[in-house]
Design a protein around this motif. Structure first.
Motif, PDB file in Angstrom:
ATOM      1  N   ALA A 185       0.732  -1.223  -0.086  1.00  0.00           N
ATOM      2  CA  ALA A 185       0.004   0.069  -0.199  1.00  0.00           C
ATOM      3  C   ALA A 185       0.721   1.107  -0.027  1.00  0.00           C
ATOM      4  O   ALA A 185       0.268   2.485   0.571  1.00  0.00           O
ATOM      5  CB  ALA A 185      -1.041  -0.002   1.088  1.00  0.00           C
ATOM      6  N   THR A 186       2.103   1.012  -0.371  1.00  0.00           N
ATOM      7  CA  THR A 186       2.937   2.071  -0.290  1.00  0.00           C
ATOM      8  C   THR A 186       2.861   3.073  -1.379  1.00  0.00           C
ATOM      9  O   THR A 186       2.619   2.821  -2.503  1.00  0.00           O
ATOM     10  CB  THR A 186       4.601   1.703  -0.394  1.00  0.00           C
ATOM     11  OG1 THR A 186       4.663   0.602   0.162  1.00  0.00           O
ATOM     12  CG2 THR A 186       5.564   2.631  -0.158  1.00  0.00           C
ATOM     13  N   VAL A 187       3.010   4.486  -0.907  1.00  0.00           N
ATOM     14  CA  VAL A 187       2.867   5.657  -2.065  1.00  0.00           C
ATOM     15  C   VAL A 187       4.227   6.417  -1.758  1.00  0.00           C
ATOM     16  O   VAL A 187       4.365   7.029  -0.752  1.00  0.00           O
ATOM     17  CB  VAL A 187       1.683   6.678  -1.660  1.00  0.00           C
ATOM     18  CG1 VAL A 187       1.871   7.631  -2.864  1.00  0.00           C
ATOM     19  CG2 VAL A 187       0.352   5.793  -1.941  1.00  0.00           C
ATOM     20  N   ALA A 188       4.996   6.771  -2.944  1.00  0.00           N
ATOM     21  CA  ALA A 188       6.349   7.440  -2.875  1.00  0.00           C
ATOM     22  C   ALA A 188       5.809   8.869  -2.850  1.00  0.00           C
ATOM     23  O   ALA A 188       6.154   9.595  -3.605  1.00  0.00           O
ATOM     24  CB  ALA A 188       7.122   7.068  -3.988  1.00  0.00           C
ATOM     25  N   LEU A 189       5.588   9.497  -1.568  1.00  0.00           N
ATOM     26  CA  LEU A 189       5.036  10.863  -1.690  1.00  0.00           C
ATOM     27  C   LEU A 189       6.605  11.655  -1.296  1.00  0.00           C
ATOM     28  O   LEU A 189       7.408  10.985  -0.786  1.00  0.00           O
ATOM     29  CB  LEU A 189       4.400  10.719  -0.171  1.00  0.00           C
ATOM     30  CG  LEU A 189       2.844  10.315  -0.479  1.00  0.00           C
ATOM     31  CD1 LEU A 189       2.147  10.543   0.901  1.00  0.00           C
ATOM     32  CD2 LEU A 189       2.006  11.024  -1.584  1.00  0.00           C
ATOM     33  N   ALA A 190       6.470  12.800  -1.877  1.00  0.00           N
ATOM     34  CA  ALA A 190       7.785  13.552  -1.671  1.00  0.00           C
ATOM     35  C   ALA A 190       7.999  14.073  -0.354  1.00  0.00           C
ATOM     36  O   ALA A 190       9.202  14.251   0.066  1.00  0.00           O
ATOM     37  CB  ALA A 190       7.658  14.811  -2.827  1.00  0.00           C
ATOM     38  N   ALA A 191       7.018  14.030   0.396  1.00  0.00           N
ATOM     39  CA  ALA A 191       6.934  14.263   1.929  1.00  0.00           C
ATOM     40  C   ALA A 191       8.366  13.328   2.671  1.00  0.00           C
ATOM     41  O   ALA A 191       8.760  13.694   3.541  1.00  0.00           O
ATOM     42  CB  ALA A 191       5.745  14.029   2.576  1.00  0.00           C
ATOM     43  N   GLY A 192       8.443  12.100   1.924  1.00  0.00           N
ATOM     44  CA  GLY A 192       9.328  11.167   2.595  1.00  0.00           C
ATOM     45  C   GLY A 192      10.628  11.666   2.589  1.00  0.00           C
ATOM     46  O   GLY A 192      11.671  11.283   3.131  1.00  0.00           O
TER      47      GLY A 192
END
Lengths: 229, 229
Positions: free
Chosen positions: A102-109
């Motif tokens: 369910a991972t999303v590569a958000l730039a917040a990371g």
């Protein structure tokens, strides 16, 4: 369907993992909350039990132990921890396991905005996961677009879950689990490569939530009834 | 709102352009269908008039003439024709015009699949459009996810239109036009850069349509009432 087989939610002490655990525990599934810290996992499991009733089957374990104890895995970690965790868990993941990512590569990371995504070399976080699991472990992408806040509540959720996978078994696992969340309709979204779009939709929803102060989700309209599980 | 100002639909003889023209003509807007071929544009306009009633204000012109005649522009061409057309139209586009771009960079445009997109250097087809219009012309992205087949019918459409723009005027133009299509709710989706996600969603819907034999659309759930126009 897995009914009696335990489902390990890896990184399960975060808001998304807790929300999924709560919903599935209420639906009668046997849940193992996985965390880096076994004690934290056990506390989270107790928390879920409190909310879902005494009959709920929920326990907490360190992530590797959770993998050893369950062949059905759900990965709900921030993108920046995904690859490291999967590499670490590789020896513990049982042959023939199925993993829902369910991972999303958000730039917040990486200090950017949660309404933007990072490019992932493989095409999507889910495809990165598929590359990192042991051979023979099948991967489905799902549950990206459900609001963690709504998942942790008591109401039916006005959102569809689109499942992408190259493996029929993993796809079925995810579709069935999606259908156990009240309000959710599960839709087969085709190949794992399509996960990149599901992941982008999360960033769109984050942006809409910030702009409009909501808990956005999506419904897919216009498909024939048999498309919705 | 533009009510009396004409709206030119460039590349308007394709299914998406025709569908939008039909819906807006029925809503009382003055529509100019633009096409490479003036005669083809006029035939398309006659076709729309037939379907929308004698009071409909619809005419057809060659694309450049349509730009000269209208300051409100809607671009509905296949991606592979977008840049060439915008370069060609640059001298004809009036200062202060607003352009709504509905282009999706489907891989079908280069012989690939319509369920996959091409990477666009600027980030999205809409951002490419913004780079190619004359200075001072503002761009909004919208209408990517409406089924052309449903647009060309008579029923209300079960789909939301998300509008992305860096310009408040262009955004308002698109939001208002979206709200004129029966069934559609218009949602402000923030900056133009977010158009990349709207464009990807089209590819997802194409894939779902192929897989499930439908006319897919999307609804955004969970936002407060004032988010929907």
């Amino acid at each position: 369907m897995p009914d009696s087989r335990p489902i390990a939610i890896l990184g399960g002490t975060g808001p998304a993992g807790m929300g999924l655990a709560l919903r599935w525990a209420r639906a009668g599934e046997t849940i193992i909350i996985g965390s880096r810290d076994a004690q934290r996992a056990q506390e989270a499991a107790a928390n879920i039990k409190n909310k879902s009733g005494d009959n709920a089957r929920v326990s907490g374990m360190e992530n590797s132990a959770a993998c050893s104890a369950a062949g059905l895995l759900v990965l709900t970690v921030p993108f920046e921890g995904q690859a490291t965790l999967l590499k670490q868990l590789k020896p513990a993941i049982r042959a023939g396991s199925m993993l829902i990512d369910a991972t999303v590569a958000l730039a917040a990371g990486v200090g950017g905005r949660a309404s933007r995504t990072l490019g992932v070399w493989q095409g999507s976080a889910a495809q990165q996961a598929a590359e990192l699991v042991p051979k023979g472990v099948s991967v489905a992408a799902a549950f990206h677009n459900l609001s963690a806040e709504l998942l942790n509540g008591d109401q039916a959720i006005d959102c569809d879950v689109i499942v992408c996978s190259d493996d029929a078994g993993a796809s079925q696992f995810a579709l069935t689990l999606a259908g156990k969340i009240p309000g959710v309709r599960a839709i087969d979204g085709g190949k794992l490569e399509n996960a990149r779009i599901l992941e982008q939709i999360t960033a769109l929803l984050v942006g809409l939530n910030i702009r409009h102060k909501g808990h956005g989700g999506i419904r897919i309209t216009g498909l024939p009834p048999e498309a919705y599980r």
